[in-house]
Design a protein around this motif. Structure first.
Motif, PDB file in Angstrom:
ATOM      1  N   UNK A 150      13.744  -4.241   1.338  1.00  0.00           N
ATOM      2  CA  UNK A 150      12.426  -3.753   1.773  1.00  0.00           C
ATOM      3  C   UNK A 150      12.501  -2.428   2.536  1.00  0.00           C
ATOM      4  N   UNK A 151      13.703  -1.993   2.927  1.00  0.00           N
ATOM      5  CA  UNK A 151      13.850  -0.780   3.729  1.00  0.00           C
ATOM      6  C   UNK A 151      14.804   0.194   3.051  1.00  0.00           C
ATOM      7  N   UNK A 152      14.643   1.475   3.350  1.00  0.00           N
ATOM      8  CA  UNK A 152      15.567   2.493   2.858  1.00  0.00           C
ATOM      9  C   UNK A 152      15.468   3.734   3.742  1.00  0.00           C
ATOM     10  N   UNK A 153      16.544   4.499   3.782  1.00  0.00           N
ATOM     11  CA  UNK A 153      16.583   5.752   4.530  1.00  0.00           C
ATOM     12  C   UNK A 153      16.286   6.918   3.590  1.00  0.00           C
ATOM     13  N   UNK A 154      15.624   7.929   4.150  1.00  0.00           N
ATOM     14  CA  UNK A 154      15.363   9.132   3.357  1.00  0.00           C
ATOM     15  C   UNK A 154      15.207  10.330   4.285  1.00  0.00           C
ATOM     16  N   UNK A 155      15.857  11.435   3.912  1.00  0.00           N
ATOM     17  CA  UNK A 155      15.667  12.680   4.647  1.00  0.00           C
ATOM     18  C   UNK A 155      14.293  13.257   4.315  1.00  0.00           C
ATOM     19  N   UNK A 156      13.597  13.722   5.339  1.00  0.00           N
ATOM     20  CA  UNK A 156      12.258  14.279   5.166  1.00  0.00           C
ATOM     21  C   UNK A 156      12.385  15.764   4.824  1.00  0.00           C
ATOM     22  N   UNK A 157      12.535  16.048   3.531  1.00  0.00           N
ATOM     23  CA  UNK A 157      12.846  17.422   3.119  1.00  0.00           C
ATOM     24  C   UNK A 157      11.616  18.179   2.619  1.00  0.00           C
ATOM     25  N   UNK A 158      10.421  17.627   2.838  1.00  0.00           N
ATOM     26  CA  UNK A 158       9.213  18.300   2.355  1.00  0.00           C
ATOM     27  C   UNK A 158       9.099  19.720   2.899  1.00  0.00           C
TER      28      UNK A 158
ATOM     29  N   UNK B 272       0.815  -1.213   0.000  1.00  0.00           N
ATOM     30  CA  UNK B 272       0.000   0.000   0.000  1.00  0.00           C
ATOM     31  C   UNK B 272       0.857   1.275   0.000  1.00  0.00           C
ATOM     32  N   UNK B 273       2.144   1.093  -0.189  1.00  0.00           N
ATOM     33  CA  UNK B 273       3.027   2.256  -0.154  1.00  0.00           C
ATOM     34  C   UNK B 273       4.045   2.112   0.965  1.00  0.00           C
ATOM     35  N   UNK B 274       4.728   3.172   1.223  1.00  0.00           N
ATOM     36  CA  UNK B 274       5.762   3.102   2.242  1.00  0.00           C
ATOM     37  C   UNK B 274       5.205   3.507   3.604  1.00  0.00           C
ATOM     38  N   UNK B 275       5.800   2.953   4.655  1.00  0.00           N
ATOM     39  CA  UNK B 275       5.452   3.314   6.029  1.00  0.00           C
ATOM     40  C   UNK B 275       6.753   3.461   6.819  1.00  0.00           C
ATOM     41  N   UNK B 276       6.681   4.206   7.891  1.00  0.00           N
ATOM     42  CA  UNK B 276       7.864   4.362   8.733  1.00  0.00           C
ATOM     43  C   UNK B 276       8.128   3.064   9.503  1.00  0.00           C
ATOM     44  N   UNK B 277       9.372   2.624   9.453  1.00  0.00           N
ATOM     45  CA  UNK B 277       9.741   1.365  10.120  1.00  0.00           C
ATOM     46  C   UNK B 277      10.128   1.655  11.564  1.00  0.00           C
ATOM     47  N   UNK B 278       9.156   2.079  12.356  1.00  0.00           N
ATOM     48  CA  UNK B 278       9.423   2.482  13.738  1.00  0.00           C
ATOM     49  C   UNK B 278       9.819   1.319  14.629  1.00  0.00           C
ATOM     50  N   UNK B 279       9.522   0.094  14.189  1.00  0.00           N
ATOM     51  CA  UNK B 279       9.868  -1.069  15.000  1.00  0.00           C
ATOM     52  C   UNK B 279      11.283  -1.568  14.730  1.00  0.00           C
ATOM     53  N   UNK B 280      11.982  -0.969  13.790  1.00  0.00           N
ATOM     54  CA  UNK B 280      13.342  -1.389  13.444  1.00  0.00           C
ATOM     55  C   UNK B 280      14.343  -0.621  14.300  1.00  0.00           C
ATOM     56  N   UNK B 281      15.391  -1.322  14.764  1.00  0.00           N
ATOM     57  CA  UNK B 281      16.368  -0.680  15.633  1.00  0.00           C
ATOM     58  C   UNK B 281      17.108   0.470  14.938  1.00  0.00           C
ATOM     59  N   UNK B 282      17.288   0.393  13.615  1.00  0.00           N
ATOM     60  CA  UNK B 282      17.988   1.456  12.890  1.00  0.00           C
ATOM     61  C   UNK B 282      17.177   2.748  12.865  1.00  0.00           C
TER      62      UNK B 282
END
Length: 357
Positions: free
Chosen positions: A334-342, A73-83
């Motif tokens: 399945x995961x990637x980092x991205x700066x929230x520059x909106x 359904x799109x991307x979601x924040x992986x808040x449960x991941x230690x990274x």
């Protein structure tokens, strides 16, 4: 041995006995043709350099670095991941995410490399412990392609840190491993700025006048000569003695020598070095206080270009390094980092109102 001692260079250095010490000695900087000794510490005393580093590091620090998970359904924040927690909440026991990102960006912009040793527990990185570049020497075995980092401890011993335990962000690199130091490669223009600032300070200390010649019709004894010079400097040198009337006795005459600051185009040289330093870091002049050619309309456009052409490459560099270092090969599927520059890309006033319409 204190962990915080790794963050600071050694206060005093003895004789150079190893290749690592020689490298650190060379990284301190060198004397320029203008006579200034330039290294990252002395360069930060130049206002334009300090301003550029602040612009880059604070902009990077204020933008959240988010770990996302791809879903149907799109991307979601992986808040449960230690990274996610590591870079979004607490990179170590004493730094906030803002402080850690600000520091890493400043290290790379000054010296070409930003380092943090990773503390790993049961496959998870629990802490990112920063180390200054002057204490780290990258190494590579060209036969096995193995990479490691020799970290100089406070007692002079060498701690080899394997590639898998070092989070590092390189700047532009010729060999793909060690980033180039902007300060080292552009030391001449920075050294010129340092010498101009020193000249300006001495100019005001001496009452905004160059040296002059005192002449006397008769031969003076050594004692009389020293007394005359001391008396003249005391009465007429320094800012507090500006615009005083010079009173000379017994036929003594004063003749000013040398060029004035205006004749030497002092202000033009100051502007030149400021523009050159801004171009080194690709920072818009108005962001470091140079508003000479700024208008309301072009400042908006330059601010957008700052995000697009200056900060976006830094963001991508850190995002990809974080993914490569912190995520496993399976996680990277399945995961990637991205700066929230909106929040930084809202467009100019005209574009925003057209979009609302």
């Amino acid at each position: 041995m204190s962990l915080f001692s790794l963050l600071l260079p050694r206060a005093s250095e003895g004789s150079i006995t190893t290749s690592q010490e020689l490298l650190r000695h060379l990284q301190r900087g060198a004397e320029t043709d203008s006579g200034a000794f330039v290294n990252p510490d002395s360069a930060m005393r130049v206002a334009a350099v300090y301003a550029c580093i602040r612009v880059l590091s604070e902009t990077t620090a204020q933008v959240p670095l988010i770990l996302y998970r791809r879903t149907e359904k799109g991307r979601v924040r992986a808040t449960d991941h230690w990274a996610y927690r590591l870079l979004h909440e607490a990179p170590n026991a004493w730094q906030t995410p803002f402080e850690w990102k600000e520091m890493i960006q400043a290290h790379v912009a000054l010296g070409g490399m930003g380092y943090s040793i990773m503390t790993v527990v049961r496959g998870e990185v629990r802490e990112l412990l920063p180390v200054v570049q002057s204490r780290v020497t990258p190494q590579q075995d060209w036969l096995t392609k193995r990479i490691w980092f020799d970290v100089t401890m406070p007692d002079g011993s060498i701690l080899p840190v394997p590639y898998e335990r070092m989070f590092y962000v390189p700047g532009l690199a010729f060999n793909g491993l060690t980033g180039l130091s902007p300060i080292s490669y552009q030391r001449e223009v920075i050294g010129l700025a340092m010498q101009l600032k020193k000249h300006e300070a001495r100019l005001f200390k001496q009452g905004a006048q160059f040296s002059g010649v005192l002449s006397h019709p008769q031969l003076l004894s050594d004692e009389a000569y020293k007394r005359l010079i001391a008396s003249f400097d005391e009465q007429y040198s320094g800012v507090e003695n500006w615009h005083k009337t010079i009173l000379l006795e017994e036929g003594t005459q004063y003749s000013k020598t040398g060029m004035s600051s205006r004749d030497a185009q002092f202000l033009e040289l100051m502007k030149y070095t400021r523009t050159e330093i801004a171009s080194i870091y690709r920072v818009a002049p108005h962001l470091i206080g140079d508003l000479e050619r700024a208008t309301h309309s072009n400042i908006e456009q330059q601010s957008l270009e700052h995000i697009t052409f200056t900060m976006a490459p830094w963001f991508v560099r850190i995002e990809q390094r974080a993914a490569k270092t912190l995520l496993s090969a399976a996680d990277r599927q399945t995961h990637y980092f991205e700066f929230l520059i909106d929040a930084l890309l809202r467009g100019d006033t005209k574009s925003r109102y057209e979009a609302h319409h």
